[in-house]
Every structure is written in structure tokens, then in C-alpha cells.
Design a protein around this motif. Sequence first.
Motif, PDB file in Angstrom:
ATOM      1  N   ARG B  63      50.517  46.231  53.547  1.00  0.00           N
ATOM      2  CA  ARG B  63      49.959  45.566  54.725  1.00  0.00           C
ATOM      3  C   ARG B  63      51.076  45.069  55.650  1.00  0.00           C
ATOM      4  N   ASP B  64      52.046  44.381  55.082  1.00  0.00           N
ATOM      5  CA  ASP B  64      53.140  43.855  55.905  1.00  0.00           C
ATOM      6  C   ASP B  64      53.959  44.982  56.514  1.00  0.00           C
ATOM      7  N   VAL B  67      51.714  46.514  59.406  1.00  0.00           N
ATOM      8  CA  VAL B  67      51.467  45.682  60.579  1.00  0.00           C
ATOM      9  C   VAL B  67      52.771  45.351  61.316  1.00  0.00           C
ATOM     10  N   HIS B  68      53.824  45.043  60.581  1.00  0.00           N
ATOM     11  CA  HIS B  68      55.042  44.587  61.247  1.00  0.00           C
ATOM     12  C   HIS B  68      56.011  45.709  61.570  1.00  0.00           C
ATOM     13  N   GLN B  69      56.033  46.746  60.741  1.00  0.00           N
ATOM     14  CA  GLN B  69      57.027  47.789  60.970  1.00  0.00           C
ATOM     15  C   GLN B  69      56.419  49.133  61.364  1.00  0.00           C
ATOM     16  N   GLY B  70      55.104  49.177  61.451  1.00  0.00           N
ATOM     17  CA  GLY B  70      54.471  50.427  61.873  1.00  0.00           C
ATOM     18  C   GLY B  70      54.606  51.544  60.862  1.00  0.00           C
ATOM     19  N   ILE B  71      54.839  51.207  59.604  1.00  0.00           N
ATOM     20  CA  ILE B  71      54.920  52.246  58.570  1.00  0.00           C
ATOM     21  C   ILE B  71      53.504  52.671  58.202  1.00  0.00           C
ATOM     22  N   ARG B  72      53.244  53.947  58.353  1.00  0.00           N
ATOM     23  CA  ARG B  72      51.863  54.441  58.251  1.00  0.00           C
ATOM     24  C   ARG B  72      51.679  55.418  57.110  1.00  0.00           C
ATOM     25  N   THR B  73      52.399  55.225  56.020  1.00  0.00           N
ATOM     26  CA  THR B  73      52.175  56.083  54.863  1.00  0.00           C
ATOM     27  C   THR B  73      50.772  55.811  54.334  1.00  0.00           C
ATOM     28  N   LYS B  79      42.734  51.851  53.595  1.00  0.00           N
ATOM     29  CA  LYS B  79      41.761  52.859  54.036  1.00  0.00           C
ATOM     30  C   LYS B  79      41.607  53.960  52.983  1.00  0.00           C
TER      31      LYS B  79
END
Lengths: 251, 152
Positions: B63-64, B67-73, B79
Motif C-alpha cells: 500500500r505504501d 500510494v507514495h512511490q507509484g509502484i504498481r506491481t 485488487k
Amino acid sequence: MNEPKRPESNLENGERRSFLVASAALAGSAVAPGVMLYGIAQAKPAEEAVTNKVRWGMLVDTNKCATGCTDCVTACNTENGLSGKTGPQDSQWIRKVDIKNLQTGAQHTLPMMCQHCEHPPCVDVCPTGASFKRADGIVLVDRHICIGCRYCMMACPYKARSFVHEPLTDQNPEVPRGKGCVESCTFCVQRVDRDQSPACVEACDKAGHKAMVFGDLNNPESDVAKAVKAYATTEVRGDLRLNTGVRYQGI
Amino acid sequence: MARLSSWLRLAALIGAAAVLAAPSFQAAAGADKPKLEHGKGDKCVEDTDFMRRNHMELLKHHRDETVHQGIRTTKYSLKQCVACHASEKTGSVAATKEDFCAACHSYAGVKLDCWDCHATKPMAKQPGQADAQAEVKASPLMPNPQNGGAKQ
């Protein structure tokens, strides 16, 4: 919002533009030879963190923005699961504002939303660190940390933030939202992170107005960087020196 | 520390449940666990044992990062948990007490606020959103959104 352009704010904009270009050139020289600079802004691998090499920004051309058209607002509501109601307790992430210069009679219509400031007042006042600016310039609320105090709503000169007053159901899985938190335009961060432009920009293009250009201000090859370099553009409330990521042309 | 103590708490609960269940011989098969629907596919994103104990840490860490670093793995994305663990019956992970996340949490006495904001059902076609959904098709985050992840 209805401020006539003042010479000093233009000067300031000019300075900022040249600063942006300079910093982009710096960023460029740090990249290994053979690596294309534009590559930075495009299709970031999912496991990579965002960096300040990119600064997302938008230019709105008020001459192209059509009076009465609300396609950007509708697209935002659909993408982010907002009700579309405009009462005092309803969330609005983007809204259309009609302005008129009383002296000259000049009238404009423009979309107003979070301006994604370089120095965001909302972040300054947040007591929990929930309001933050991502390295690539997108100003967000971490709703896992937000306690709903709404200081940021008071601090924002653009009235860009909303508070969720009632429980919500059937949220878009990609855009979690819920009662008790402040929220605002995220530049559609979920789309930007997969290399799509924000929903409003896409809708404006689709309607044929093309009044909104989105992209990386730090990349001299991007449409938005070229546009802010070529035209006189304005920051709304430029007097506050927030260096907004959203700029307007034609007001 | 916190995790250890919570694990002890769960262990204590399980212990208590086992003691209660034993006399009626309902303990025969797997009374040390609440009854959970099997996720889609044959294994979780980590060993089942590890997941049982550490899923909350994985989620909070991811989550962190997102939300903060845009890491979308996608591996530890909430989801994706929902896509695999949504119930065949309700299509949700937490609509009823039998649904995956809720089943275990109500058993263990854990209450989450996640579902105030996060959808408990996978991405599905909603009325009037045909266009937006069509785009999501291309999303690397959601390999197969049109069928709501129902038959992956």
C-alpha cells in the motif's frame, strides 16, 4: 480567478519556464549516453518508483475550452466514481468556472481542479502527513493516513478539495474512496502510472476541443513543455508563488 | 513484536476453538481453521502458511509503495487478492461472513476498515461505464477485467 494578467506575473512565468528547461537539461545530462531522454517519462516499469526527473503538468487553453461543455467533468466523475452532484457536501474533483473581466468584458470558461503545486499549501498544513506531493509532482491524499481534519481544504487557494461526508458503496476498484477522508484530483494517478493521460484530457480530446494538454514539464520533447515554452501562460493566483503544475493560456 | 503477539492471539483463539469443538467431534477435519473457499488457481502469491500469518504486512507494505512511490506491481496488490479470493456465490471477499476475508476475520475477531473504500468485488462492467471499462482492458493491473475475474 478573475485577475487580469499582471506584467510581473508574466515575468515570473518566464523565469520559471527557463528554470524548468534548465533543470530538464540537467536531468538529461545525467542520463547515460545512448539512453533516450523521453524514455524517462514513458511507460515506467511497474516495479519502479516514480522520480523527480518527471514533473507532471497540464496546460489548459481557455480559447479552446467550450462554454457549456462539461465533458471533462463527466469523464472525471465516471473514472473516479463521483456522483456528479454539486451540492455543498458532494465531491467535485474538477469543475467548470466561467469568468468575466468586468473592465474589458472578456469572458472565458475553464476547468478548475487541483493545480498540483510545487509548494502545496495543503501539504504544509496537514498534521498527519497524509497530504503529500509525489516525487513526480502529483499532489495526493494518502487516505490511509488522512484523519479528515480538513485543514487542507481551508488552505487550498483553488477550493480543489472535497470531504466525503457519507458512506459510499460500489466504488470503482481502481479508485478507492470512502467516508471521513479528504480527496481531490489525482491527475488520474492510476492511469498516469500506466502511461495514459487523465480522463478529463482524454474526454476533451475526444470532444474535439483539445483544450487540455497533459505531460511531463521536465521533458523538453513533450507537448506540454513545448507549449509552455512557446506561449505566454498563467498560473491562477500566481502571486502566491506556488509554481502550479496546471497552467492556463488565454486568461 | 506486534505480529508475534497477534499470532499468539490467533493461536489462543484457535486453541480455545479446538477445545470447544473437540467434545462434539466436529474437530474431525480442519476444525483448527474457519471454513474458507479455495482461491482461484492452485496457490497463493506466497506459501499458504506464510500468507495466513503475514498477509497484513504484505498489504500494508505494498500500500505504501503504491500510494507514495507509484509502484504498481500486482503480486501483493489488494485488487489481486480480491480477484482471486472473491466468492463464487457472492462475487465478493467480504459481502457475507462466508466470503474469504470476512470468514477468517470474523472467526479471529478482526475488523477491517479497508472495505469502506476498497471494492470487495473484482473489476466488473458497470452500467454506463462501457467506455471507461474498455480502456481498463489494456491495464496491466487487471489481466482480465471483463468477466470480473470470474473464471481465471
